[in-house]
Design an enzyme around this catalytic site. Structure first.
Site, PDB file in Angstrom:
ATOM      1  N   ASP B  15      47.535 -32.856 -40.253  1.00 28.81           N
ATOM      2  CA  ASP B  15      46.796 -33.387 -39.272  1.00 28.81           C
ATOM      3  C   ASP B  15      47.348 -34.418 -38.584  1.00 28.81           C
ATOM      4  O   ASP B  15      48.816 -34.713 -39.146  1.00 28.81           O
ATOM      5  CB  ASP B  15      45.449 -34.181 -39.918  1.00 28.81           C
ATOM      6  CG  ASP B  15      44.767 -35.148 -38.874  1.00 28.81           C
ATOM      7  OD1 ASP B  15      44.255 -34.213 -37.796  1.00 28.81           O
ATOM      8  OD2 ASP B  15      44.122 -36.096 -38.927  1.00 28.81           O
ATOM      9  N   SER B  16      47.248 -34.808 -37.275  1.00 23.65           N
ATOM     10  CA  SER B  16      47.609 -36.007 -36.683  1.00 23.65           C
ATOM     11  C   SER B  16      47.830 -37.303 -37.152  1.00 23.65           C
ATOM     12  O   SER B  16      48.444 -38.218 -36.911  1.00 23.65           O
ATOM     13  CB  SER B  16      47.155 -36.010 -35.109  1.00 23.65           C
ATOM     14  OG  SER B  16      45.653 -36.484 -35.292  1.00 23.65           O
ATOM     15  N   TYR B  47      46.988 -37.306 -31.056  1.00 30.54           N
ATOM     16  CA  TYR B  47      47.484 -35.778 -30.280  1.00 30.54           C
ATOM     17  C   TYR B  47      46.491 -35.710 -28.942  1.00 30.54           C
ATOM     18  O   TYR B  47      47.082 -35.426 -28.063  1.00 30.54           O
ATOM     19  CB  TYR B  47      47.216 -34.818 -31.331  1.00 30.54           C
ATOM     20  CG  TYR B  47      48.429 -34.598 -32.333  1.00 30.54           C
ATOM     21  CD1 TYR B  47      49.417 -35.680 -32.435  1.00 30.54           C
ATOM     22  CD2 TYR B  47      48.556 -33.456 -33.002  1.00 30.54           C
ATOM     23  CE1 TYR B  47      50.432 -35.445 -33.282  1.00 30.54           C
ATOM     24  CE2 TYR B  47      49.558 -33.424 -34.041  1.00 30.54           C
ATOM     25  CZ  TYR B  47      50.576 -34.315 -34.162  1.00 30.54           C
ATOM     26  OH  TYR B  47      51.411 -34.144 -35.000  1.00 30.54           O
ATOM     27  N   GLY B  48      45.397 -36.249 -29.142  1.00 26.62           N
ATOM     28  CA  GLY B  48      44.186 -35.793 -27.851  1.00 26.62           C
ATOM     29  C   GLY B  48      45.064 -36.055 -26.522  1.00 26.62           C
ATOM     30  O   GLY B  48      44.996 -35.141 -25.770  1.00 26.62           O
ATOM     31  N   CYS B  78      43.028 -30.366 -37.734  1.00 30.86           N
ATOM     32  CA  CYS B  78      42.985 -31.253 -36.397  1.00 30.86           C
ATOM     33  C   CYS B  78      42.578 -30.296 -35.208  1.00 30.86           C
ATOM     34  O   CYS B  78      43.216 -29.350 -35.122  1.00 30.86           O
ATOM     35  CB  CYS B  78      44.489 -31.746 -36.230  1.00 30.86           C
ATOM     36  SG  CYS B  78      44.598 -32.364 -34.596  1.00 30.86           S
ATOM     37  N   ASN B  79      41.516 -30.835 -34.710  1.00 30.19           N
ATOM     38  CA  ASN B  79      40.957 -29.957 -33.623  1.00 30.19           C
ATOM     39  C   ASN B  79      41.907 -29.687 -32.423  1.00 30.19           C
ATOM     40  O   ASN B  79      42.088 -28.603 -31.678  1.00 30.19           O
ATOM     41  CB  ASN B  79      39.571 -30.462 -32.916  1.00 30.19           C
ATOM     42  CG  ASN B  79      38.617 -30.181 -33.827  1.00 30.19           C
ATOM     43  OD1 ASN B  79      37.984 -29.252 -33.710  1.00 30.19           O
ATOM     44  ND2 ASN B  79      38.290 -31.163 -34.873  1.00 30.19           N
ATOM     45  N   THR B  80      42.557 -30.723 -32.180  1.00 35.52           N
ATOM     46  CA  THR B  80      43.574 -30.536 -30.659  1.00 35.52           C
ATOM     47  C   THR B  80      44.613 -29.708 -31.240  1.00 35.52           C
ATOM     48  O   THR B  80      45.138 -28.907 -30.459  1.00 35.52           O
ATOM     49  CB  THR B  80      44.149 -31.985 -30.685  1.00 35.52           C
ATOM     50  OG1 THR B  80      42.900 -33.005 -30.536  1.00 35.52           O
ATOM     51  CG2 THR B  80      45.073 -32.152 -29.079  1.00 35.52           C
ATOM     52  N   GLU B 157      37.143 -45.644 -36.213  1.00 33.17           N
ATOM     53  CA  GLU B 157      38.497 -46.287 -36.586  1.00 33.17           C
ATOM     54  C   GLU B 157      38.123 -47.799 -36.769  1.00 33.17           C
ATOM     55  O   GLU B 157      38.783 -48.510 -37.501  1.00 33.17           O
ATOM     56  CB  GLU B 157      39.735 -46.276 -35.561  1.00 33.17           C
ATOM     57  CG  GLU B 157      40.017 -44.765 -35.826  1.00 33.17           C
ATOM     58  CD  GLU B 157      41.264 -44.464 -35.303  1.00 33.17           C
ATOM     59  OE1 GLU B 157      41.599 -45.313 -34.269  1.00 33.17           O
ATOM     60  OE2 GLU B 157      41.879 -43.376 -35.523  1.00 33.17           O
ATOM     61  N   CYS B 189      35.666 -32.803 -33.980  1.00 34.80           N
ATOM     62  CA  CYS B 189      36.658 -33.851 -34.196  1.00 34.80           C
ATOM     63  C   CYS B 189      36.452 -34.319 -35.792  1.00 34.80           C
ATOM     64  O   CYS B 189      35.461 -34.522 -35.999  1.00 34.80           O
ATOM     65  CB  CYS B 189      36.517 -34.891 -33.151  1.00 34.80           C
ATOM     66  SG  CYS B 189      37.627 -36.171 -33.555  1.00 34.80           S
ATOM     67  N   HIS B 191      36.919 -36.772 -36.985  1.00 33.00           N
ATOM     68  CA  HIS B 191      36.299 -38.169 -37.212  1.00 33.00           C
ATOM     69  C   HIS B 191      34.964 -38.326 -37.324  1.00 33.00           C
ATOM     70  O   HIS B 191      34.442 -39.040 -38.171  1.00 33.00           O
ATOM     71  CB  HIS B 191      36.954 -38.847 -36.077  1.00 33.00           C
ATOM     72  CG  HIS B 191      38.369 -39.666 -36.421  1.00 33.00           C
ATOM     73  ND1 HIS B 191      39.301 -38.739 -36.118  1.00 33.00           N
ATOM     74  CD2 HIS B 191      38.868 -40.778 -36.871  1.00 33.00           C
ATOM     75  CE1 HIS B 191      40.545 -39.502 -36.333  1.00 33.00           C
ATOM     76  NE2 HIS B 191      40.087 -40.781 -36.583  1.00 33.00           N
TER      77      HIS B 191
END
Lengths: 283, 283
Positions: B15-16, B47-48, B78-80, B157, B189, B191
């Site tokens: 993941d990022s 990364y977005g 990670c989606n991105t 976050e 995402c 998150h």
């Protein structure tokens, strides 16, 4: 003739009778670009009370019949046949073979928060302990409670609605499941989704019901995707033809299938031939 | 050295940053016999906002790092990175590679009864239209409405609880989703599952929320099973060691990871090396 598996090939789906049509319906819904060839062994249905050896032999005969078509995957859409013959068929053919037990087990593992999972099915399925073995192979610490419900298939087949009497039959059948604190219940028989409302009412809304049909179609999508075998587009009209075969009386099969699937279909009667284990094509 | 893939090998997850730990948590829950090697690129997170080319390069570098371990599967959690690099990585390594987009799309197709599906994600993910493409590749007739929610990752976050203010931020972010009559909403995402309660409250209980983390772990189970690569038993104590690496500061990563995973872990800092496309081992 192209001998290689192609994304244009069909998906073979088999069952002891009409129960596997719940899987077909989900394949049509979740994978509307795919073509299906179905075989229901209505003449020899039910498989539940038969010996493992007999169920294996019958399943082999159906697979032998279906493998004459260009197939990219096979689905054993019957819990009893999955429990008896999945591993055997996987050894025999070189295309992906899915049963209905692993998808249901995996979905229950995902759904359960407390690790207590219930399984209901026919006597044959419950006696094979196939769900329990599959669940514990993936997740040894689960608590699994299994219970055979022989009254439920006749209830579904009687076509009765959600009457007070039907509710009481379901309540009696599920009594051993109550008080076990399961938070997920696997409907381990392809008939049960048709009375899911009644089962849900008896178990209460805190219990997630797992339908093998939905989960098997979902898992088929995963497997085809990872083999790069998902149909990329709908076949042109005329070429896109689902085919349904039964060993029994085709007219009765057609009526039930059209009601469940909500679309007109063509059904042919087909004779199965005895097969020896090494005789399955595609090895 | 055994070069063949074995069921004893680990699952690589990248993941990022820390978001992919939601996938790790689900792998631990659904596949408790598996071993994980995780890499979080915390130093270069997020990364977005980065270019596709840059995200591809970073993902390749992480894969290059992870492929030093004996792995049986890779998860781009990670989606991105999935949107930018999944196909590239699949071409580069000879083990199964899973992203988080296909599992989420498939679960939404299964869950949706009305064929109207919502997708929320970061600007990068929504702009790539990766969910929409994946959904329509499988099911061309779906209605898909996508919306970027840039306020939600900062909200997660910030670690704020379900306050009135947090509710209003989620409500504002999801306003374009309301009135679209979607019955399934993909949390696109990693998150978002952490504020699923708030999202569910805003969308209403008639909308099914799809968590990529849960679905990716489920799909990993399917793929490993069909490759006969599921771990058959827990590794003996001492050999069964999950490993966590970060490109950033390990102490902060460890604190967050231990809170999310609910277990003590060891985190090491690791340097990534520049990679040219043909340099990935395992080809």
């Amino acid at each position: 003739m192209d001998q290689l598996t192609s994304s244009n090939h069909a998906i073979g789906i088999l069952d002891s009778g009409v129960g596997g049509l719940t899987v077909v319906k989900e394949v049509f819904r979740q994978l509307p670009q795919e073509t299906v060839v179905y075989f229901g062994d209505t003449r020899r249905c039910p498989y539940g009370p038969r010996s493992t050896e007999e169920v294996r032999q019958f399943t082999l005969e159906i697979v032998h019949f279906l493998m004459r078509f260009p197939l990219k995957a096979l689905v054993i859409a019957c819990n009893t046949a999955t429990a008896a013959a999945l591993e055997l068929i996987r050894e025999q053919v070189d295309i992906p073979v899915l049963g209905v037990i692993e998808p249901g087990a995996r979905a229950a593992i995902k759904a359960s928060k407390n690790g207590r999972i219930g399984v209901i099915g026919t006597q044959g399925t419950i006696q094979s302990a196939a769900y329990e073995k599959t669940l514990k192979r993936i997740h040894p610490d689960l608590y699994v409670v299994s219970h055979a419900c022989p009254a439920l298939v006749p209830l579904v087949e009687s076509g009765v609605g959600p009457t007070e009497q039907a509710y009481r039959i379901v309540e009696t059948s599920l009594a051993p499941m109550k008080g076990q604190d399961v938070d997920s219940l696997i409907l381990g028989c392809t008939h049960y989704p048709l009375i899911a409302d009644l089962i849900g009412k008896v178990m209460g809304e805190q219990v997630t019901l797992i339908s093998s049909a939905e989960e098997t179609a979902r898992e088929l999508s995963v497997v085809l995707n990872h083999k790069r075998l998902l149909a990329e587009s709908k076949q042109p009209a005329g070429q896109f033809t689902h085919q349904f075969f039964t060993s029994g009386e085709p007219e009765g099969f057609r009526r039930i299938a059209e009601r469940w699937l909500g679309m007109p279909i063509k059904v042919e009667q087909a004779e199965l031939e005895p097969v020896v284990t090494t005789g399955v094509p595609g090895v």
